[in-house]
Design a protein around this motif. Structure first.
Motif, PDB file in Angstrom:
ATOM      1  N   LEU A  17      -5.149   3.917  -5.908  1.00 32.64           N
ATOM      2  CA  LEU A  17      -5.768   3.612  -4.855  1.00 32.64           C
ATOM      3  C   LEU A  17      -6.836   4.417  -4.407  1.00 32.64           C
ATOM      4  N   LEU A  22      -1.139   6.456  -5.940  1.00 33.15           N
ATOM      5  CA  LEU A  22      -2.252   7.181  -5.255  1.00 33.15           C
ATOM      6  C   LEU A  22      -3.817   7.344  -6.241  1.00 33.15           C
ATOM      7  N   ARG A  63      -2.508   5.335   3.067  1.00 37.61           N
ATOM      8  CA  ARG A  63      -1.092   5.243   2.514  1.00 37.61           C
ATOM      9  C   ARG A  63       0.007   5.724   3.305  1.00 37.61           C
ATOM     10  N   ARG A 110       2.907   3.696   5.486  1.00 38.37           N
ATOM     11  CA  ARG A 110       4.323   4.166   5.247  1.00 38.37           C
ATOM     12  C   ARG A 110       4.871   4.181   6.614  1.00 38.37           C
ATOM     13  N   ILE A 162       0.748  -1.296  -0.142  1.00 33.10           N
ATOM     14  CA  ILE A 162      -0.053   0.005   0.016  1.00 33.10           C
ATOM     15  C   ILE A 162       1.055   1.374   0.145  1.00 33.10           C
ATOM     16  N   ALA A 163       1.956   1.113   1.004  1.00 29.15           N
ATOM     17  CA  ALA A 163       2.975   2.343   1.024  1.00 29.15           C
ATOM     18  C   ALA A 163       3.545   2.727  -0.517  1.00 29.15           C
TER      19      ALA A 163
END
Length: 389
Positions: A195, A192, A216, A220, A187-188
């Motif tokens: 997502l 964007l 996100r 991270r 996900i990190a």
């Protein structure tokens, strides 16, 4: 009167047939669980007046269903006994620790002669179908709980912070994100825009870029591990969960027309809907099986167990839990729901709480009160009417 006790099993059934005046000199015989076996049984019974024949069986798993269905369709007088009941009767009648198929068939017939139980009516086809579906749905729900627990365990490893960001980790957009990015590390590194689009589509516009940024950023800073094995299992379990939810929805669709045919007053109880109403209807079945509310309470295992010996009396009375666990679970859920939807039951629950009873004990009292109400509704075929309306 002629008595026939049948000890059922998967491939064959042991029978004991006797007449009232010479009960102990009855005959033992065995029939196969097949059409030839059923026809042989009919031949054995053909010498007697059908109205004078009483047949007793244990409701053991599903093995009795084919034979009982066959006999009920021919309008025989059928009585079902709980295996626990026949076991206690056999032990009480003899000190010898003897248990064989022949002995069981004999004691079923003997119990049949000793009790004045009501015969089982030829249940409506719809009710039998309903019970099959509701029990299947109960199994699916149990599997769903296990899968959800497994998914939470996976998330504790790969992205533990997600639960603090999303109120429900099983909401549609969260599951869609995890299927494509099944770890905090993935996900990190996610795009964007991609997502955001996943979240926007799955949430039907309720969430978009802001939620994507929040997820996100949390990823991270996550302490989650990057494990391909756990991520793989997470995706597989999410797909299995979605399939289970689809199955449960399809079962509900299959149940709806059966509910329309039965048109039970139970469905008029506040808070009782498609999720719990069918289970109550199916597990209770024909209300004529129960002479009074106490018998229905005992069948659900909600009757109190009593401990007394000589001058000793127990001050603590727990539920017997000897009856149908399916019905008992359904009644507890219905009791919880009716407390939220009916003023009279809510006040009754609060009264028990004010008396110092814990939540579960107070809810047990509500379930018992609701069971008596259900008995009245089914006996009179009346819809539920709130006392505060």
């Amino acid at each position: 009167m002629i008595y026939l006790g049948i000890d059922v099993s998967k491939f064959k059934h042991n029978c004991y047939l006797a007449v009232e005046d010479n009960f102990d000199k009855g005959c033992h015989f065995e029939i196969k669980n097949s059409r030839d076996g059923f026809d042989f049984l009919l031949k054995k019974l053909s010498d007697f007046d059908k109205d004078k024949i009483r047949i007793g069986l244990e409701s053991t798993g599903h093995y009795h269903l084919n034979l009982s269905r066959f006999l009920l369709d021919l309008n025989f007088n059928i009585h079902f006994f709980n295996p626990y009941q026949t076991s206690l009767y056999r032990k009480a009648d003899s000190f010898r620790n003897t248990k064989t198929d022949k002995v069981d068939a004999f004691f079923i017939a003997k119990l049949l002669r000793a009790t004045d139980s009501n015969p089982t009516h030829n249940e409506l086809y719809h009710n039998y179908e309903l019970k099959s579906l509701t029990r299947y749905k109960s199994s699916l729900k149990s599997d769903r709980v296990k899968l959800k627990n497994a998914i939470v365990s996976h998330l504790d490893l790969v992205f533990p912070e997600l639960s603090s960001i999303c109120n429900d980790v099983f909401c549609k957009y969260t599951l869609e994100v995890l299927k494509e990015y099944p770890s905090a590390d993935k996900i990190a590194k996610a795009n964007l825009t991609r997502l955001s689009n996943i979240i926007k589509k799955a949430s039907k516009g309720s969430h978009s870029k802001d939620k994507a940024i929040e997820i996100r950023n949390a990823a991270r800073r996550s302490i989650g591990i990057d494990s391909s094995a756990v991520s793989f299992r997470l995706v597989q379990d999410i797909k299995s969960l979605e399939f289970l939810c689809k199955q449960i929805k399809e079962v509900n669709e299959e149940i709806k027309p059966l509910l329309d045919c039965l048109d039970s007053p139970i469905m008029s109880i506040p808070g009782v809907g498609i999720e719990i109403g069918p289970s109550l209807i199916a597990e209770i079945g024909n209300i004529e099986k129960f002479e009074n509310p106490s018998k229905l309470l005992a069948y659900a295992g909600l009757d109190p167990s009593i401990s007394q010996s000589g001058t000793m009396h127990s001050n603590y009375s727990s539920m017997s839990k000897r009856g149908s666990s399916y019905l008992r679970d359904a009644l507890f859920i219905a009791a919880f729901l009716i407390c939220q939807n009916d003023e009279t039951f809510r006040i009754y629950y609060e009264k028990k709480k004010n008396e110092g009873k814990r939540h579960y004990v107070a809810l047990t009292h509500v379930a018992r009160k609701l069971t008596r109400v259900i008995f009245h509704l089914l006996n009179t075929n009346q819809k539920f009417v709130s006392q505060t309306s």
